[in-house]
Design a protein around this motif. Sequence first.
Motif, PDB file in Angstrom:
ATOM      1  N   ILE A 162      26.012 -31.202  35.323  1.00  0.00           N
ATOM      2  CA  ILE A 162      27.161 -30.628  34.612  1.00  0.00           C
ATOM      3  C   ILE A 162      28.365 -30.735  35.541  1.00  0.00           C
ATOM      4  CG2 ILE A 162      28.088 -28.582  33.481  1.00  0.00           C
ATOM      5  CD1 ILE A 162      25.063 -27.668  33.242  1.00  0.00           C
ATOM      6  N   PRO A 163      29.296 -31.658  35.247  1.00  0.00           N
ATOM      7  CA  PRO A 163      30.478 -31.810  36.093  1.00  0.00           C
ATOM      8  C   PRO A 163      31.341 -30.544  36.113  1.00  0.00           C
ATOM      9  CG  PRO A 163      30.244 -33.684  34.597  1.00  0.00           C
ATOM     10  CD  PRO A 163      29.264 -32.631  34.146  1.00  0.00           C
ATOM     11  N   GLU A 220      27.386 -28.307  38.659  1.00  0.00           N
ATOM     12  CA  GLU A 220      26.096 -27.621  38.552  1.00  0.00           C
ATOM     13  C   GLU A 220      25.019 -28.656  38.258  1.00  0.00           C
ATOM     14  OE1 GLU A 220      23.818 -24.112  35.993  1.00  0.00           O
ATOM     15  OE2 GLU A 220      25.952 -24.486  35.656  1.00  0.00           O
ATOM     16  N   MET A 221      23.914 -28.541  38.963  1.00  0.00           N
ATOM     17  CA  MET A 221      22.764 -29.405  38.713  1.00  0.00           C
ATOM     18  C   MET A 221      21.524 -28.525  38.592  1.00  0.00           C
ATOM     19  SD  MET A 221      23.518 -32.655  41.210  1.00  0.00           S
ATOM     20  CE  MET A 221      24.015 -31.712  42.650  1.00  0.00           C
ATOM     21  N   ARG A 268      32.334 -27.246  29.800  1.00  0.00           N
ATOM     22  CA  ARG A 268      31.839 -26.093  29.036  1.00  0.00           C
ATOM     23  C   ARG A 268      30.345 -26.306  28.765  1.00  0.00           C
ATOM     24  NH1 ARG A 268      34.896 -22.616  26.793  1.00  0.00           N
ATOM     25  NH2 ARG A 268      36.689 -23.984  26.919  1.00  0.00           N
ATOM     26  N   HIS A 269      29.531 -25.259  29.039  1.00  0.00           N
ATOM     27  CA  HIS A 269      28.087 -25.386  28.821  1.00  0.00           C
ATOM     28  C   HIS A 269      27.432 -24.026  28.585  1.00  0.00           C
ATOM     29  CE1 HIS A 269      28.636 -24.696  33.135  1.00  0.00           C
ATOM     30  NE2 HIS A 269      27.380 -24.254  33.184  1.00  0.00           N
ATOM     31  N   ALA A 270      26.238 -24.071  27.985  1.00  0.00           N
ATOM     32  CA  ALA A 270      25.453 -22.875  27.674  1.00  0.00           C
ATOM     33  C   ALA A 270      23.987 -23.291  27.604  1.00  0.00           C
ATOM     34  CB  ALA A 270      25.893 -22.274  26.339  1.00  0.00           C
ATOM     35  N   ALA A 271      23.108 -22.303  27.546  1.00  0.00           N
ATOM     36  CA  ALA A 271      21.674 -22.597  27.413  1.00  0.00           C
ATOM     37  C   ALA A 271      21.008 -21.520  26.573  1.00  0.00           C
ATOM     38  CB  ALA A 271      21.010 -22.666  28.785  1.00  0.00           C
ATOM     39  N   ARG A 272      19.949 -21.935  25.886  1.00  0.00           N
ATOM     40  CA  ARG A 272      19.135 -21.010  25.100  1.00  0.00           C
ATOM     41  C   ARG A 272      17.683 -21.382  25.305  1.00  0.00           C
ATOM     42  NH1 ARG A 272      16.480 -20.433  20.523  1.00  0.00           N
ATOM     43  NH2 ARG A 272      16.784 -22.526  19.748  1.00  0.00           N
ATOM     44  N   ILE A 273      16.869 -20.368  25.606  1.00  0.00           N
ATOM     45  CA  ILE A 273      15.435 -20.576  25.772  1.00  0.00           C
ATOM     46  C   ILE A 273      14.790 -20.199  24.441  1.00  0.00           C
ATOM     47  CG2 ILE A 273      13.407 -20.076  27.176  1.00  0.00           C
ATOM     48  CD1 ILE A 273      15.980 -21.163  28.709  1.00  0.00           C
ATOM     49  N   GLU A 277      11.590 -27.094  36.344  1.00  0.00           N
ATOM     50  CA  GLU A 277      10.214 -27.115  36.851  1.00  0.00           C
ATOM     51  C   GLU A 277       9.201 -26.744  35.783  1.00  0.00           C
ATOM     52  OE1 GLU A 277      10.290 -26.070  41.504  1.00  0.00           O
ATOM     53  OE2 GLU A 277      10.482 -24.342  40.182  1.00  0.00           O
ATOM     54  N   GLU A 278       9.607 -25.866  34.867  1.00  0.00           N
ATOM     55  CA  GLU A 278       8.647 -25.322  33.896  1.00  0.00           C
ATOM     56  C   GLU A 278       9.375 -24.930  32.620  1.00  0.00           C
ATOM     57  OE1 GLU A 278       5.826 -21.358  33.855  1.00  0.00           O
ATOM     58  OE2 GLU A 278       6.305 -22.273  35.783  1.00  0.00           O
ATOM     59  N   GLY A 279       8.728 -25.127  31.482  1.00  0.00           N
ATOM     60  CA  GLY A 279       9.279 -24.690  30.202  1.00  0.00           C
ATOM     61  C   GLY A 279      10.334 -25.642  29.668  1.00  0.00           C
ATOM     62  N   GLY A 280      11.070 -25.153  28.693  1.00  0.00           N
ATOM     63  CA  GLY A 280      12.104 -25.961  28.065  1.00  0.00           C
ATOM     64  C   GLY A 280      13.258 -25.096  27.608  1.00  0.00           C
ATOM     65  N   ALA A 281      14.368 -25.753  27.302  1.00  0.00           N
ATOM     66  CA  ALA A 281      15.570 -25.049  26.862  1.00  0.00           C
ATOM     67  C   ALA A 281      16.400 -25.978  25.999  1.00  0.00           C
ATOM     68  CB  ALA A 281      16.391 -24.594  28.067  1.00  0.00           C
ATOM     69  N   GLU A 282      17.330 -25.375  25.276  1.00  0.00           N
ATOM     70  CA  GLU A 282      18.357 -26.136  24.576  1.00  0.00           C
ATOM     71  C   GLU A 282      19.647 -25.891  25.329  1.00  0.00           C
ATOM     72  OE1 GLU A 282      18.532 -24.850  20.520  1.00  0.00           O
ATOM     73  OE2 GLU A 282      16.722 -25.942  19.986  1.00  0.00           O
ATOM     74  N   MET A 283      20.185 -26.940  25.921  1.00  0.00           N
ATOM     75  CA  MET A 283      21.452 -26.824  26.633  1.00  0.00           C
ATOM     76  C   MET A 283      22.540 -27.377  25.725  1.00  0.00           C
ATOM     77  SD  MET A 283      20.715 -26.757  30.539  1.00  0.00           S
ATOM     78  CE  MET A 283      22.401 -26.452  30.675  1.00  0.00           C
ATOM     79  N   THR A 284      23.646 -26.695  25.689  1.00  0.00           N
ATOM     80  CA  THR A 284      24.804 -27.188  24.966  1.00  0.00           C
ATOM     81  C   THR A 284      25.845 -27.539  26.016  1.00  0.00           C
ATOM     82  OG1 THR A 284      24.293 -25.762  23.095  1.00  0.00           O
ATOM     83  CG2 THR A 284      26.514 -26.675  23.192  1.00  0.00           C
ATOM     84  N   ILE A 285      26.206 -28.825  26.073  1.00  0.00           N
ATOM     85  CA  ILE A 285      27.161 -29.310  27.055  1.00  0.00           C
ATOM     86  C   ILE A 285      28.291 -30.005  26.300  1.00  0.00           C
ATOM     87  CG2 ILE A 285      27.518 -30.788  29.081  1.00  0.00           C
ATOM     88  CD1 ILE A 285      24.490 -30.406  29.672  1.00  0.00           C
ATOM     89  N   GLU A 286      29.500 -29.430  26.419  1.00  0.00           N
ATOM     90  CA  GLU A 286      30.667 -29.932  25.689  1.00  0.00           C
ATOM     91  C   GLU A 286      30.367 -30.096  24.200  1.00  0.00           C
ATOM     92  OE1 GLU A 286      33.777 -30.167  26.571  1.00  0.00           O
ATOM     93  OE2 GLU A 286      33.502 -29.755  28.686  1.00  0.00           O
TER      94      GLU A 286
END
Length: 154
Positions: free
Chosen positions: A110-111, A82-83, A115-120, A87-96
């Motif tokens: 993200i290979p 996943e790539m 394991r990954h997640a995101a929070r805006i 373009e706009e805004g921000g997030a907190e990504m949790t990767i491994e």
Amino acid sequence: MLRTSLLTALLCVSAGCARAPVVPVRHVVGTAEAPTFRISQGKGTAILLVNEETGARAASLGVLELQGGAGVPEHIHEHSVEMLYVEEGGAEMTIEGQVLPVRAGDAVYIPAGTRHAARIPEGTARFRAVQVYVGPGPEQRFRQGEPVKPASAP
């Protein structure tokens, strides 16, 4: 004649030519004609632009739009990279397990099998990212959301 036809059919099956018909490739897909689905408990949308349904067999491309407070639960794509391009805004990504802030102009890789997640964060007006899966398929989960607009016929 029958033996030749049967032999040809068996060879075809073993070689993999008895697959479902290939979808004609659509080289250009406009946002207005792409199926869009409400996701993240109604706090976002996913626009499915290019994927196997448009003839792209190696990858898919879509656009995610999420409001502040939205999230993407932790998950894994076993066979797909996943790539994202924000373009706009921000997030907190949790990767491994590592929390990484991302903002407009950042690219995220993200290979497969990661394991990954995101929070805006609350207060973010809008998070918008172009999303690519190399090894299409994971984007189909967005179809579980409520359709926002129907796809036009090609």
